[in-house]
Design a protein around this motif. Structure first.
Motif, PDB file in Angstrom:
ATOM      1  N   GLU A 123       0.836  -1.180  -0.203  1.00 47.57           N
ATOM      2  CA  GLU A 123      -0.041  -0.002  -0.198  1.00 47.57           C
ATOM      3  C   GLU A 123       0.781   1.293   0.182  1.00 47.57           C
ATOM      4  OE1 GLU A 123      -2.098  -0.523   3.703  1.00 47.57           O
ATOM      5  OE2 GLU A 123      -3.258  -2.204   2.857  1.00 47.57           O
ATOM      6  N   ARG A 124       0.544   2.459  -0.693  1.00 45.09           N
ATOM      7  CA  ARG A 124       1.084   3.603  -0.680  1.00 45.09           C
ATOM      8  C   ARG A 124       2.389   3.609  -1.117  1.00 45.09           C
ATOM      9  NH1 ARG A 124      -1.673   2.347   4.083  1.00 45.09           N
ATOM     10  NH2 ARG A 124      -3.668   3.672   4.533  1.00 45.09           N
ATOM     11  N   THR A 125       2.485   2.737  -2.355  1.00 45.91           N
ATOM     12  CA  THR A 125       3.879   2.839  -3.156  1.00 45.91           C
ATOM     13  C   THR A 125       3.435   2.831  -4.559  1.00 45.91           C
ATOM     14  OG1 THR A 125       3.593   0.293  -3.183  1.00 45.91           O
ATOM     15  CG2 THR A 125       4.765   1.258  -1.359  1.00 45.91           C
ATOM     16  N   THR A 126       4.445   3.362  -5.241  1.00 43.00           N
ATOM     17  CA  THR A 126       4.471   3.527  -6.538  1.00 43.00           C
ATOM     18  C   THR A 126       4.991   2.321  -7.332  1.00 43.00           C
ATOM     19  OG1 THR A 126       4.293   5.933  -6.286  1.00 43.00           O
ATOM     20  CG2 THR A 126       4.875   5.242  -8.471  1.00 43.00           C
ATOM     21  N   THR A 127       4.568   2.047  -8.728  1.00 46.88           N
ATOM     22  CA  THR A 127       5.229   0.883  -9.334  1.00 46.88           C
ATOM     23  C   THR A 127       5.285   1.510 -10.701  1.00 46.88           C
ATOM     24  OG1 THR A 127       2.883   0.066  -9.870  1.00 46.88           O
ATOM     25  CG2 THR A 127       4.165  -0.888  -8.238  1.00 46.88           C
ATOM     26  N   THR A 128       6.224   0.973 -11.644  1.00 45.58           N
ATOM     27  CA  THR A 128       6.604   1.628 -12.990  1.00 45.58           C
ATOM     28  C   THR A 128       5.804   0.530 -14.132  1.00 45.58           C
ATOM     29  OG1 THR A 128       8.642   0.474 -12.639  1.00 45.58           O
ATOM     30  CG2 THR A 128       8.617   2.615 -12.120  1.00 45.58           C
ATOM     31  N   ALA A 129       5.764   1.085 -15.131  1.00 45.69           N
ATOM     32  CA  ALA A 129       5.131   0.271 -16.282  1.00 45.69           C
ATOM     33  C   ALA A 129       6.325  -0.692 -16.844  1.00 45.69           C
ATOM     34  CB  ALA A 129       4.715   1.121 -17.429  1.00 45.69           C
ATOM     35  N   GLY A 130       5.878  -1.863 -17.126  1.00 45.08           N
ATOM     36  CA  GLY A 130       6.831  -2.966 -17.560  1.00 45.08           C
ATOM     37  C   GLY A 130       7.387  -3.650 -16.488  1.00 45.08           C
ATOM     38  N   ALA A 131       7.489  -3.606 -15.433  1.00 46.35           N
ATOM     39  CA  ALA A 131       7.974  -4.404 -14.233  1.00 46.35           C
ATOM     40  C   ALA A 131       7.153  -5.657 -13.946  1.00 46.35           C
ATOM     41  CB  ALA A 131       8.242  -3.440 -13.155  1.00 46.35           C
ATOM     42  N   CYS A 132       7.910  -6.801 -13.837  1.00 49.64           N
ATOM     43  CA  CYS A 132       7.267  -8.053 -13.470  1.00 49.64           C
ATOM     44  C   CYS A 132       7.698  -8.634 -12.299  1.00 49.64           C
ATOM     45  CB  CYS A 132       7.340  -8.985 -14.720  1.00 49.64           C
ATOM     46  SG  CYS A 132       6.091  -8.453 -16.433  1.00 49.64           S
ATOM     47  N   ALA A 133       7.073  -9.201 -11.530  1.00 50.93           N
ATOM     48  CA  ALA A 133       7.491 -10.247 -10.643  1.00 50.93           C
ATOM     49  C   ALA A 133       6.981 -11.701 -11.041  1.00 50.93           C
ATOM     50  CB  ALA A 133       6.734 -10.050  -9.407  1.00 50.93           C
ATOM     51  N   SER A 134       7.909 -12.516 -10.740  1.00 48.98           N
ATOM     52  CA  SER A 134       7.742 -13.862 -11.764  1.00 48.98           C
ATOM     53  C   SER A 134       7.866 -14.980 -10.329  1.00 48.98           C
ATOM     54  CB  SER A 134       8.695 -14.125 -12.837  1.00 48.98           C
ATOM     55  OG  SER A 134       8.442 -13.305 -13.727  1.00 48.98           O
ATOM     56  N   ALA A 135       7.285 -16.297 -10.814  1.00 50.75           N
ATOM     57  CA  ALA A 135       7.622 -17.507 -10.146  1.00 50.75           C
ATOM     58  C   ALA A 135       7.816 -18.417 -11.466  1.00 50.75           C
ATOM     59  CB  ALA A 135       6.484 -17.764  -9.177  1.00 50.75           C
ATOM     60  N   THR A 136       9.024 -19.015 -11.518  1.00 51.58           N
ATOM     61  CA  THR A 136       9.311 -19.985 -12.673  1.00 51.58           C
ATOM     62  C   THR A 136       9.846 -21.253 -12.178  1.00 51.58           C
ATOM     63  OG1 THR A 136       9.819 -17.833 -14.020  1.00 51.58           O
ATOM     64  CG2 THR A 136      10.617 -19.861 -14.721  1.00 51.58           C
ATOM     65  N   GLN A 137       9.393 -22.072 -13.046  1.00 51.88           N
ATOM     66  CA  GLN A 137       9.728 -23.698 -12.755  1.00 51.88           C
ATOM     67  C   GLN A 137       9.988 -24.224 -14.205  1.00 51.88           C
ATOM     68  OE1 GLN A 137       7.850 -27.709 -11.030  1.00 51.88           O
ATOM     69  NE2 GLN A 137       7.611 -25.810  -9.731  1.00 51.88           N
ATOM     70  N   VAL A 138      11.132 -24.807 -14.364  1.00 52.44           N
ATOM     71  CA  VAL A 138      11.466 -25.812 -15.436  1.00 52.44           C
ATOM     72  C   VAL A 138      10.623 -27.177 -15.292  1.00 52.44           C
ATOM     73  CG1 VAL A 138      13.018 -26.912 -17.184  1.00 52.44           C
ATOM     74  CG2 VAL A 138      13.438 -24.807 -16.194  1.00 52.44           C
ATOM     75  N   VAL A 139       9.712 -27.648 -16.434  1.00 57.35           N
ATOM     76  CA  VAL A 139       8.765 -28.451 -15.852  1.00 57.35           C
ATOM     77  C   VAL A 139       8.904 -29.838 -17.017  1.00 57.35           C
ATOM     78  CG1 VAL A 139       6.272 -29.361 -15.795  1.00 57.35           C
ATOM     79  CG2 VAL A 139       7.052 -27.025 -14.914  1.00 57.35           C
ATOM     80  N   LYS A 140       9.145 -31.063 -16.582  1.00 51.06           N
ATOM     81  CA  LYS A 140       8.924 -32.200 -17.251  1.00 51.06           C
ATOM     82  C   LYS A 140       7.989 -32.535 -17.966  1.00 51.06           C
ATOM     83  CE  LYS A 140      12.679 -34.703 -14.827  1.00 51.06           C
ATOM     84  NZ  LYS A 140      12.875 -35.917 -14.026  1.00 51.06           N
ATOM     85  N   VAL A 141       8.077 -32.823 -19.288  1.00 54.92           N
ATOM     86  CA  VAL A 141       6.750 -33.061 -19.992  1.00 54.92           C
ATOM     87  C   VAL A 141       6.673 -34.708 -20.171  1.00 54.92           C
ATOM     88  CG1 VAL A 141       5.884 -32.772 -22.510  1.00 54.92           C
ATOM     89  CG2 VAL A 141       7.089 -30.924 -21.420  1.00 54.92           C
ATOM     90  N   ASP A 142       5.211 -35.032 -20.151  1.00 46.57           N
ATOM     91  CA  ASP A 142       5.168 -36.678 -20.472  1.00 46.57           C
ATOM     92  C   ASP A 142       4.963 -36.860 -22.051  1.00 46.57           C
ATOM     93  OD1 ASP A 142       4.186 -38.891 -20.711  1.00 46.57           O
ATOM     94  OD2 ASP A 142       2.307 -38.810 -19.420  1.00 46.57           O
ATOM     95  N   PRO A 143       5.947 -37.311 -22.461  1.00 42.91           N
ATOM     96  CA  PRO A 143       5.592 -37.413 -24.138  1.00 42.91           C
ATOM     97  C   PRO A 143       4.495 -38.110 -24.681  1.00 42.91           C
ATOM     98  CG  PRO A 143       7.217 -38.816 -23.338  1.00 42.91           C
ATOM     99  CD  PRO A 143       6.821 -37.965 -21.999  1.00 42.91           C
ATOM    100  N   ASN A 144       3.988 -39.103 -23.732  1.00 41.53           N
ATOM    101  CA  ASN A 144       2.975 -39.982 -24.019  1.00 41.53           C
ATOM    102  C   ASN A 144       1.360 -39.578 -23.881  1.00 41.53           C
ATOM    103  OD1 ASN A 144       4.794 -42.133 -24.827  1.00 41.53           O
ATOM    104  ND2 ASN A 144       4.971 -42.536 -22.641  1.00 41.53           N
ATOM    105  N   SER A 145       1.452 -38.194 -23.182  1.00 40.20           N
ATOM    106  CA  SER A 145       0.135 -37.548 -22.957  1.00 40.20           C
ATOM    107  C   SER A 145      -0.449 -37.134 -24.287  1.00 40.20           C
ATOM    108  CB  SER A 145       0.200 -36.396 -22.162  1.00 40.20           C
ATOM    109  OG  SER A 145      -0.982 -35.820 -21.753  1.00 40.20           O
TER     110      SER A 145
END
Length: 699
Positions: free
Chosen positions: A549-571
């Motif tokens: 609250e009561r703060t300023t943000t700038t355009a284009g900024a992002c906060a992220s939560a990222t994970q590299v995920v295994k893919v099931d090739p048979n799905s």
């Protein structure tokens, strides 16, 4: 942090809006008795009486249905089948319906493209063998999110979507193959722009298509109170329908007050009975998004008790338990909004519900005053979800009273709001010479509102020189809850983690004509900080994107939560489902600043403003979104990068927010720590000042 409210309050809170809202949602003050209707020119081939004999089981309809935007009311298989979809778990669903003593299932076709085939090939035959009748429920244009781009598409009644002529014909064909399919219905028939589709000419085509196959199949539509007591509705639709499904929402869009049921039904029956139309009573046993609080087991039980005489006398078709929580999940963790323990005193006001100046709701207690000398103090905590950044002062006022005199007050737009705030009030002068006094915590509307919803909590009431009973509101003992408004609803709000099971028990017991006796609520273990600060959907953890609250943000900024995920090739396909949560909704002031995003290998598959619907509510994506098909970005790869983000589309000042992500479910993707119950597996980053990503774990 729950933070600020969602609406542009100054444009919504008007005298005109108040009058409209009060008249719209106040069935106790129903319109003048309807004039005797002209004899309708019925266009359906089968007589109404013949259809009702086919539709109604012995003893009346005792039904359940999944329902849109409810929480795990469906019963699906845990693992996807070869086609990559989680199908209806027919054996388990039939077993649960029998355990509940239900004789009808209202089968919603909305959540998955497989729902129609699951009904035709599996559920309808199995339900028939179990003696369970079926109504098929399809959705109107407002609930169909259909897009040729798979990841932009969402829930809709498939395969025929908005072709209701085809639905009429195909459901009628199914009813001949499976005689336990006895009716079908269209949801929210005349809500918003939906009525533009259902012209008399189109209704005639629907009825002709159905009757050409099976004229004895029942055809119904949802009619909320304002439609169900409107002569226009009957003048337009009586020739084509066999009755209505009436969703009960009290007098002001709530799932807390069961007492107006008789009044509401009587007012509606004045319109349906002369026309011979059936009425199916729909009871919310799961959340309704406009309501401030979800239903409890005591509300559900009393509502059924109040409706049963109408079913037993044959005046209504029966009772449909909407969103009956059959999915074996506990209550949402964030539904416990106490400061500590499981209870609080709550005053709620639903969205679009109107109040008048002077309306109030309160909890009061006759308290003993210590005869010993010294000052007398009362302390308490309050929480309201506002902190003043959107305006709206001068309407809802929090008050403390001694023997009817206000000794402390504060607007809900005071600087608190994101969590409970502690207050200590010196009552020495107010209690001088008294051995006891009536002390009340109250919400008072200084000015009426048209759409300014509330969920205010009071808790942790303690006295110094004042003897307080049950100051933590851990039961209903000690306090008298009163008010003068059908819109501002006071209650002692008690959380139960096993509430879904209690609601199922209430339905099963009361529909059998037995009294429902609730079990004591188990206490919760002590927690650090306020209990309400745990806003996880389930468990204690969630992903959190915050702007203070009561703060300023700038355009284009992002906060992220990222994970590299295994893919099931048979799905056969790939899907991501998740639930999100924030503090704003449909507000022009907020729109265009904070954007919730989901990316798969850099491709945006989800993009929603925090000003979308709904606030302070865990949603499975936006209302009609649901699981997201990401196959086009995953197929052929052995791993992908999944990233949840909160991004700033435009600079903003004082738009504090806390966006939550929780309960991720996937098909063909091995996401680790999907419930955020640990701080492992996710990489958290931010490219902007005052913008943060974190995993919050309460405890």
């Amino acid at each position: 942090m729950r933070g600020p409210h969602r609406r542009r309050l100054l444009s919504l809170i008007t005298a005109t809006g108040t009058a409209v809202a009060v008249s719209l949602f106040a069935p106790a003050a129903a319109a003048d008795p309807p004039k005797p209707p002209p004899k309708p020119v019925r266009v359906k081939d089968a007589p109404l009486a013949e259809i009702q004999r086919n539709v109604i089981p012995e003893g009346g309809i005792k039904a359940a249905m999944t329902g849109g935007n409810t929480v795990y009311a469906d019963v699906r298989e845990q693992r996807p089948r070869a086609d990559g979809y989680r199908h209806i778990d027919t054996p388990r669903l039939v077993s649960k319906l029998r355990e509940e003593g239900l004789n009808t299932y209202v089968y919603g076709i909305w959540d998955s493209p497989t729902d129609w085939d699951d009904l035709r090939t599996e559920f309808a035959p199995a339900a028939g063998r179990a003696g369970i009748k079926i109504w098929v429920y399809v959705v109107p244009p407002s609930e169909c999110l259909d897009d040729p781009v798979p990841h932009r598409s969402g829930r809709c009644s498939r395969p025929y979507k908005l072709d209701f002529v085809s639905w009429a014909r195909e459901i009628a064909k199914l009813s001949l193959q499976q005689p336990n399919v006895v009716a079908w219905a269209i949801d929210d028939f005349v809500a918003g722009a939906n009525s533009q589709l259902f012209t008399p000419e189109y209704m005639q085509r629907i009825v002709d298509a159905q009757d050409a196959v099976n004229a004895k199949l029942g055809f119904y539509t949802t009619a909320y109170y304002w439609d169900a007591t409107n002569p226009w509705f009957y003048d337009r639709f009586t020739p084509f329908i066999d009755g209505i499904v009436y969703p009960y929402l009290g007098t002001n869009t709530n799932t807390q007050d069961p007492w107006p049921i008789g009044t509401n039904l009587e007012n509606i029956l004045k319109f349906t009975e002369p026309r011979g139309l059936g009425l199916l009573f729909l009871l919310y046993t799961n959340r309704f998004l406009d309501a401030a609080l979800p239903p409890t087991e005591t509300y559900v039980a009393q509502s059924i008790v109040n409706a049963l005489p109408y079913m037993r006398s044959g005046r209504i078709l029966g009772i449909n338990n909407y969103g009956l929580p059959l999915g074996d999940k506990p209550a949402i963790t964030a539904d416990n909004r106490a400061a500590h323990g499981i209870g609080r005193f709550n005053v709620s006001l639903a969205s679009f519900a109107g109040t008048r100046p002077g309306d109030f709701a309160q909890a009061e207690q006759r308290m003993r005053i210590s005869p010993l000398p010294g000052n007398k103090y009362l302390s308490f905590a309050d929480f309201d979800g506002f902190y003043g950044n959107l305006g709206g002062s001068g309407y809802h006022i929090k008050q403390l009273l001694v023997d009817g005199t206000v000794v402390w007050e504060s607007d809900v737009t005071d600087p608190g709001g994101h969590t409970y705030q502690q207050h200590t009030v010196d009552l020495t002068e107010a209690l001088k010479g008294k051995h006891e006094a009536t002390i009340a915590l109250r919400i008072f509307d200084r000015n009426g509102v048209g759409d300014y919803p509330l969920d205010v909590g009071f808790d942790d009431v303690r006295g110094d020189g004042i003897f307080v009973v049950n100051g933590g509101f851990e039961s209903e003992a000690g306090w008298r809850v009163t008010g003068n408004s059908s819109a501002l609803l006071p209650s002692i709000d008690l959380y139960a983690a096993d509430r879904p099971a209690r609601i199922r028990e209430a339905v099963a017991t009361t529909l059998r004509g037995l009294p429902f006796r609730n079990r004591p609520y188990p206490p919760e273990p002590p927690t650090r900080g306020y209990r309400s600060d745990n806003s996880a959907m389930y468990g204690n953890g969630r992903l959190s994107f915050t702007v203070p609250e009561r703060t300023t943000t700038t355009a284009g900024a992002c906060a992220s939560a990222t994970q590299v995920v295994k893919v099931d090739p048979n799905s056969a396909r790939y899907e991501i489902s998740f639930w999100d949560y924030d503090q704003y909704a449909k507000s022009g002031v907020v729109w265009g600043h904070h954007i919730k995003r989901l990316l798969v290998d850099g491709n945006e598959v989800y993009h929603h403003d925090v000003a979308d619907w709904w606030e302070n509510t865990w949603m499975n994506g936006e209302s009609a979104q649901g699981p997201i098909d990401v196959s086009q970005f995953v197929r052929g790869k052995d791993k992908v990068t999944v990233s949840f983000q909160l991004c700033m589309a435009n600079p903003a000042t004082d738009l504090g927010v806390d966006v939550g992500i929780d309960t991720i479910e996937t098909v063909g993707l091995d996401i680790r720590n999907p419930g955020f119950e640990t701080k492992r597996d996710w990489t958290l980053t931010s490219s902007g000042q005052n913008l943060q990503a974190m995993i919050r774990i309460a405890g």
